[in-house]
Scaffold this active site. Sequence first.
Site, PDB file in Angstrom:
ATOM      1  N   GLY A  11       0.839  -1.202   0.000  1.00  0.00           N
ATOM      2  CA  GLY A  11       0.000   0.000   0.000  1.00  0.00           C
ATOM      3  C   GLY A  11       0.867   1.243   0.000  1.00  0.00           C
ATOM      4  N   ARG A  72       0.570  -4.965  -5.495  1.00  0.00           N
ATOM      5  CA  ARG A  72       0.401  -6.161  -4.662  1.00  0.00           C
ATOM      6  C   ARG A  72       0.749  -7.310  -5.607  1.00  0.00           C
ATOM      7  NH1 ARG A  72      -0.827  -3.958   0.290  1.00  0.00           N
ATOM      8  NH2 ARG A  72      -2.596  -2.534   0.246  1.00  0.00           N
ATOM      9  N   ASP A 103       4.866  -4.406   6.109  1.00  0.00           N
ATOM     10  CA  ASP A 103       5.299  -5.711   6.649  1.00  0.00           C
ATOM     11  C   ASP A 103       5.440  -6.767   5.557  1.00  0.00           C
ATOM     12  OD1 ASP A 103       2.537  -5.503   6.314  1.00  0.00           O
ATOM     13  OD2 ASP A 103       2.098  -6.946   7.895  1.00  0.00           O
ATOM     14  N   THR A 125       4.432   2.604   5.396  1.00  0.00           N
ATOM     15  CA  THR A 125       3.023   2.169   5.384  1.00  0.00           C
ATOM     16  C   THR A 125       2.263   3.085   6.335  1.00  0.00           C
ATOM     17  OG1 THR A 125       1.469   0.446   6.102  1.00  0.00           O
ATOM     18  CG2 THR A 125       3.625   0.398   7.128  1.00  0.00           C
ATOM     19  N   ASP A 127      -0.039   2.060   8.174  1.00  0.00           N
ATOM     20  CA  ASP A 127      -0.528   1.252   9.305  1.00  0.00           C
ATOM     21  C   ASP A 127       0.355   1.312  10.556  1.00  0.00           C
ATOM     22  OD1 ASP A 127      -2.595   0.528   7.700  1.00  0.00           O
ATOM     23  OD2 ASP A 127      -2.148  -1.617   7.647  1.00  0.00           O
ATOM     24  N   ASP A 129       2.646  -0.688  11.335  1.00  0.00           N
ATOM     25  CA  ASP A 129       2.606  -2.035  11.928  1.00  0.00           C
ATOM     26  C   ASP A 129       3.880  -2.852  11.718  1.00  0.00           C
ATOM     27  OD1 ASP A 129       2.371  -2.363   9.203  1.00  0.00           O
ATOM     28  OD2 ASP A 129       0.671  -3.738   9.280  1.00  0.00           O
ATOM     29  N   ARG A 171      -4.960  -2.412   8.864  1.00  0.00           N
ATOM     30  CA  ARG A 171      -5.367  -3.786   8.565  1.00  0.00           C
ATOM     31  C   ARG A 171      -5.451  -4.638   9.827  1.00  0.00           C
ATOM     32  NH1 ARG A 171      -4.422  -6.348   3.598  1.00  0.00           N
ATOM     33  NH2 ARG A 171      -2.774  -4.895   3.026  1.00  0.00           N
TER      34      ARG A 171
HETATM   35  N1  LIG Z   1       5.921 -13.757   2.578  1.00  0.00           N
HETATM   36  C1  LIG Z   1       6.327 -13.034   1.540  1.00  0.00           C
HETATM   37  N2  LIG Z   1       7.396 -13.419   0.816  1.00  0.00           N
HETATM   38  C2  LIG Z   1       7.807 -12.701  -0.253  1.00  0.00           C
HETATM   39  N3  LIG Z   1       7.214 -11.562  -0.661  1.00  0.00           N
HETATM   40  C3  LIG Z   1       6.158 -11.121   0.026  1.00  0.00           C
HETATM   41  C4  LIG Z   1       5.655 -11.825   1.158  1.00  0.00           C
HETATM   42  N4  LIG Z   1       4.581 -11.136   1.637  1.00  0.00           N
HETATM   43  C5  LIG Z   1       4.439 -10.070   0.836  1.00  0.00           C
HETATM   44  N5  LIG Z   1       5.369 -10.042  -0.132  1.00  0.00           N
HETATM   45  C6  LIG Z   1       5.514  -9.065  -1.224  1.00  0.00           C
HETATM   46  O1  LIG Z   1       5.353  -7.756  -0.724  1.00  0.00           O
HETATM   47  C7  LIG Z   1       4.261  -7.121  -1.391  1.00  0.00           C
HETATM   48  C8  LIG Z   1       3.624  -6.122  -0.505  1.00  0.00           C
HETATM   49  O2  LIG Z   1       3.047  -6.762   0.635  1.00  0.00           O
HETATM   50  P1  LIG Z   1       1.649  -6.259   1.195  1.00  0.00           P
HETATM   51  O3  LIG Z   1       1.359  -7.079   2.403  1.00  0.00           O
HETATM   52  O4  LIG Z   1       0.670  -6.257   0.076  1.00  0.00           O
HETATM   53  O5  LIG Z   1       1.880  -4.723   1.561  1.00  0.00           O
HETATM   54  P2  LIG Z   1       2.822  -4.038   2.666  1.00  0.00           P
HETATM   55  O6  LIG Z   1       4.233  -4.250   2.291  1.00  0.00           O
HETATM   56  O7  LIG Z   1       2.446  -2.604   2.560  1.00  0.00           O
HETATM   57  O8  LIG Z   1       2.457  -4.655   3.977  1.00  0.00           O
HETATM   58  C9  LIG Z   1       3.369  -8.291  -1.807  1.00  0.00           C
HETATM   59  O9  LIG Z   1       2.472  -7.929  -2.822  1.00  0.00           O
HETATM   60  C10 LIG Z   1       4.407  -9.282  -2.269  1.00  0.00           C
HETATM   61  O10 LIG Z   1       4.910  -8.925  -3.536  1.00  0.00           O
HETATM   62  O1  LIG Z   2      -5.608  -0.552  -0.999  1.00  0.00           O
HETATM   63  P1  LIG Z   2      -5.911  -1.977  -0.696  1.00  0.00           P
HETATM   64  O2  LIG Z   2      -5.087  -2.901  -1.522  1.00  0.00           O
HETATM   65  O3  LIG Z   2      -7.373  -2.251  -0.736  1.00  0.00           O
HETATM   66  O4  LIG Z   2      -5.442  -2.272   0.794  1.00  0.00           O
HETATM   67  C1  LIG Z   2      -5.997  -1.689   1.917  1.00  0.00           C
HETATM   68  C2  LIG Z   2      -5.043  -1.873   3.065  1.00  0.00           C
HETATM   69  O5  LIG Z   2      -3.864  -1.158   2.804  1.00  0.00           O
HETATM   70  C3  LIG Z   2      -3.568  -0.297   3.898  1.00  0.00           C
HETATM   71  O6  LIG Z   2      -4.059   0.994   3.584  1.00  0.00           O
HETATM   72  C4  LIG Z   2      -2.086  -0.219   4.109  1.00  0.00           C
HETATM   73  O7  LIG Z   2      -1.593  -1.488   4.416  1.00  0.00           O
HETATM   74  P2  LIG Z   2      -0.258  -2.050   3.807  1.00  0.00           P
HETATM   75  O8  LIG Z   2       0.815  -1.087   4.148  1.00  0.00           O
HETATM   76  O9  LIG Z   2      -0.067  -3.407   4.445  1.00  0.00           O
HETATM   77  O10 LIG Z   2      -0.392  -2.158   2.338  1.00  0.00           O
HETATM   78  C5  LIG Z   2      -4.348  -0.890   5.073  1.00  0.00           C
HETATM   79  O11 LIG Z   2      -4.627   0.088   6.055  1.00  0.00           O
HETATM   80  C6  LIG Z   2      -5.556  -1.423   4.393  1.00  0.00           C
HETATM   81  O12 LIG Z   2      -6.084  -2.515   5.103  1.00  0.00           O
HETATM   82 MG   LIG Z   3       1.041  -4.379   5.529  1.00  0.00          MG
END
Ligand SMILES: Nc1ncnc2c1ncn2[C@@H]1O[C@H](COP(=O)(O)OP(=O)(O)O)[C@@H](O)[C@H]1O
Ligand SMILES: O=P(O)(O)OC[C@H]1O[C@](O)(COP(=O)(O)O)[C@@H](O)[C@@H]1O
Ligand SMILES: [Mg+2]
Length: 320
Positions: A11, A72, A103, A125, A127, A129, A171
């Site tokens: 995000g 994503r 994360d 992010t 969040d 988190d 989230r």
């Molecule tokens: N367990 C994992 N191993 C490898 N890549 C990951 C894993 N989890 C997430 N990713 C990569 O990081 C991207 C971003 O993670 P996501 O959870 O969507 O957002 P954020 O990094 O903001 O928490 C994912 O779309 C994927 O490409």
């Molecule tokens: O924009 P999307 O893909 O619907 O995701 C929404 C989620 O992304 C966030 O805005 C940010 O979370 P991440 O940093 O994990 O991507 C959360 O607060 C929310 O749950």
């Molecule tokens: Mg996240």
Amino acid sequence: MKRIAVLTSGGDSSGMNAAVRAVSRAGMSAGLEVYGINYGYKGLVEGDIVQLEPLDLDGRIASGGTFLHSARFPEFAEESVQLKGIEQLKRHGIEALVVIGGDGSYHGALKLTKHGFNSIGIPGTIDNDIPGTDFTIGFDTAVNCATEALDRINDTARSHQRTFIVEVMGRGAGDIALWSGIACGADAIIIPERDYDIQEIADIIVRNKEHGKEHSLIVIAEGVMSADDFKRQLDEHGDFDSRAITLGHIQRGGRPTAKDRVLASLFGDYAVKLLLEGKGGLAIGIHNNELEAHDIIDTLENHKHHTDVALQDLNNRLRF
Ligand SMILES: Nc1ncnc2c1ncn2[C@@H]1O[C@H](COP(=O)(O)OP(=O)(O)O)[C@@H](O)[C@H]1O
Ligand SMILES: O=P(O)(O)OC[C@H]1O[C@](O)(COP(=O)(O)O)[C@@H](O)[C@@H]1O
Ligand SMILES: [Mg+2]
């Protein structure tokens, strides 16, 4: 080291551009070539990699979103896909990667590190988190956005003697709810880290009315449930003329606050400093106002983000 790359993933959050700028400018100042990878890990695997020039960074510090785009890309959890990403990095002569994201993105950086590719995570992010840091880039901007929205909602709530239930993002974390809720004098803040009692919330609204405060504001983190679902529960405990609102993605956009811009600048500069010292496999953070870098594997495998739940107690002491 001659060549590094930077990507944004997950995000988007306000201040990511400031972080890309900081990594790039710090790298260029030290004589490095800096490459930008578009569309997060998706662009990495597809080889969407371009050299950044000083002018590419002009004006970025003040802009929201991420000009490198994000994605994503769940496929990156597969080892074969990760190895394709590393192939692309090597093909472009890139020796280290800076990942700006949340994360999930950190887990991608962890996997690259485990495969022997030098990666550094910068927390980005809304969040907040991520373990290993008190604050992430974009959190402050999101909290300020939610705060402004809650102030506006409070105005109309007061005018019409209504109860508003406002769902903010997060989230699995209650950080945005806690900070914006306290900032707006919420009557209750509902977070995923702690249970709530719906009867207790209804009692607060009734008590408010009995003492002359005819409107109430309840802030709920999305990780608990939707504002609509919460309203349905509350409606079973009384008629509060309630309205449910989901703030949604407005919290993710907009010009970053000065705090997020400075945090992003500090993190980006620090990441490059560490890489120049030959260090990698790290998660960058700020703790008690000091920059820190921790082993990324240890950070993710053995630590959790701890939301400051005592802020809920503070709110309970200060509310009407
Ligand atoms: N367990 C994992 N191993 C490898 N890549 C990951 C894993 N989890 C997430 N990713 C990569 O990081 C991207 C971003 O993670 P996501 O959870 O969507 O957002 P954020 O990094 O903001 O928490 C994912 O779309 C994927 O490409
Ligand atoms: O924009 P999307 O893909 O619907 O995701 C929404 C989620 O992304 C966030 O805005 C940010 O979370 P991440 O940093 O994990 O991507 C959360 O607060 C929310 O749950
Ligand atoms: Mg996240």
